[in-house]
Design an enzyme around this catalytic site. Structure first.
Site, PDB file in Angstrom:
ATOM      1  N   GLU A 207       0.845  -1.191   0.000  1.00 56.06           N
ATOM      2  CA  GLU A 207       0.000   0.000   0.000  1.00 56.06           C
ATOM      3  C   GLU A 207       0.883   1.244   0.000  1.00 56.06           C
ATOM      4  O   GLU A 207       2.062   1.180   0.362  1.00 56.06           O
ATOM      5  CB  GLU A 207      -0.918   0.015   1.228  1.00 56.06           C
ATOM      6  CG  GLU A 207      -1.997  -1.039   1.180  1.00 56.06           C
ATOM      7  CD  GLU A 207      -3.128  -0.796   2.167  1.00 56.06           C
ATOM      8  OE1 GLU A 207      -3.183   0.265   2.801  1.00 56.06           O
ATOM      9  OE2 GLU A 207      -3.980  -1.701   2.277  1.00 56.06           O
TER      10      GLU A 207
ATOM     11  N   HIS B 285      -5.110   6.696  -0.571  1.00 55.67           N
ATOM     12  CA  HIS B 285      -4.231   5.542  -0.454  1.00 55.67           C
ATOM     13  C   HIS B 285      -4.658   4.413  -1.377  1.00 55.67           C
ATOM     14  O   HIS B 285      -5.700   4.467  -2.009  1.00 55.67           O
ATOM     15  CB  HIS B 285      -3.982   5.113   0.986  1.00 55.67           C
ATOM     16  CG  HIS B 285      -5.062   4.345   1.637  1.00 55.67           C
ATOM     17  ND1 HIS B 285      -6.027   4.929   2.401  1.00 55.67           N
ATOM     18  CD2 HIS B 285      -5.313   3.017   1.661  1.00 55.67           C
ATOM     19  CE1 HIS B 285      -6.830   3.999   2.870  1.00 55.67           C
ATOM     20  NE2 HIS B 285      -6.436   2.828   2.428  1.00 55.67           N
TER      21      HIS B 285
ATOM     22  N   HIS C 215      -5.046   0.248  -2.285  1.00 57.24           N
ATOM     23  CA  HIS C 215      -5.279  -1.132  -1.874  1.00 57.24           C
ATOM     24  C   HIS C 215      -4.836  -2.036  -3.024  1.00 57.24           C
ATOM     25  O   HIS C 215      -5.633  -2.318  -3.933  1.00 57.24           O
ATOM     26  CB  HIS C 215      -6.762  -1.383  -1.593  1.00 57.24           C
ATOM     27  CG  HIS C 215      -7.297  -0.708  -0.382  1.00 57.24           C
ATOM     28  ND1 HIS C 215      -8.658  -0.676  -0.110  1.00 57.24           N
ATOM     29  CD2 HIS C 215      -6.703  -0.054   0.633  1.00 57.24           C
ATOM     30  CE1 HIS C 215      -8.857  -0.029   1.022  1.00 57.24           C
ATOM     31  NE2 HIS C 215      -7.691   0.360   1.494  1.00 57.24           N
TER      32      HIS C 215
ATOM     33  N   ASP D 205      -9.557   2.426   7.850  1.00 58.38           N
ATOM     34  CA  ASP D 205      -9.753   3.672   7.095  1.00 58.38           C
ATOM     35  C   ASP D 205     -10.807   4.541   7.778  1.00 58.38           C
ATOM     36  O   ASP D 205     -10.636   5.751   7.934  1.00 58.38           O
ATOM     37  CB  ASP D 205     -10.210   3.390   5.657  1.00 58.38           C
ATOM     38  CG  ASP D 205      -9.179   2.659   4.824  1.00 58.38           C
ATOM     39  OD1 ASP D 205      -7.971   2.763   5.110  1.00 58.38           O
ATOM     40  OD2 ASP D 205      -9.598   1.970   3.869  1.00 58.38           O
TER      41      ASP D 205
END
Length: 164
Positions: A37, A98, A100, A111
């Site tokens: 990530e 971000h 995944h 999150d």
């Protein structure tokens, strides 16, 4: 050139505009980090009516960030200075992004906790932060956008428009 994306809530209370050039930059950061990530900060401005956030700046993972296949912890080194410089140009912290890898762009419980923490932290000066999540991998990207209004349930925005 990649198309610009607009995400909105059904009632149009919240909208987020992401230009294609920033999507390309985010994808580059995801490819570099793969299979881990990565993430960073979104900055920009709001419309005069305050119903649309225009993302114009992407801050990539700062020094001190840590990540693995299923987790990312954004570092803070140098962030305040960068955000202060943007603030002086009337460009503001809007939220986080971000990645995944090899997974969906659906938000996780972590999150949700992180974003509610940000929305309730006066130091961020952002009571409605945005979370932009990229899922998948090169050639099969997926995007999700969420808004976290202070003291309310988070809101999932839907892709409504592609601008070329």
């Amino acid at each position: 050139m990649m198309n610009d994306l607009i995400f909105a809530e059904q009632s149009q209370r919240f909208k987020v505009y992401i230009p294609g050039y920033l999507l390309i930059e985010i994808q580059k950061q995801c490819i570099l980090a793969y299979p881990n990530e990565t993430g960073g900060i979104l900055a920009g401005k709001y419309s005069r009516e305050l119903d649309c956030a225009y993302i114009s700046e992407l801050l990539k993972a700062p020094p001190g960030s840590k990540s693995g296949r299923t987790w990312f912890l954004r570092g803070i080194k140098g962030i305040k200075k960068k955000l202060d410089r943007l603030w002086n140009k009337k460009t503001y912290y809007l939220g986080e992004w971000h990645y995944h890898p090899d997974n969906s762009s659906t938000l996780s419980n972590q999150d949700i906790k992180q974003m509610f923490s940000i929305s309730n932290n006066p130091n961020y000066k952002c009571p409605e932060p945005i979370l932009f999540i990229v899922g998948g991998k090169q050639n099969s990207w997926e995007y999700s956008v969420y808004v976290f209004p202070q003291c309310e349930k988070y809101i999932h925005l839907n892709l409504v428009e592609l601008h070329s």
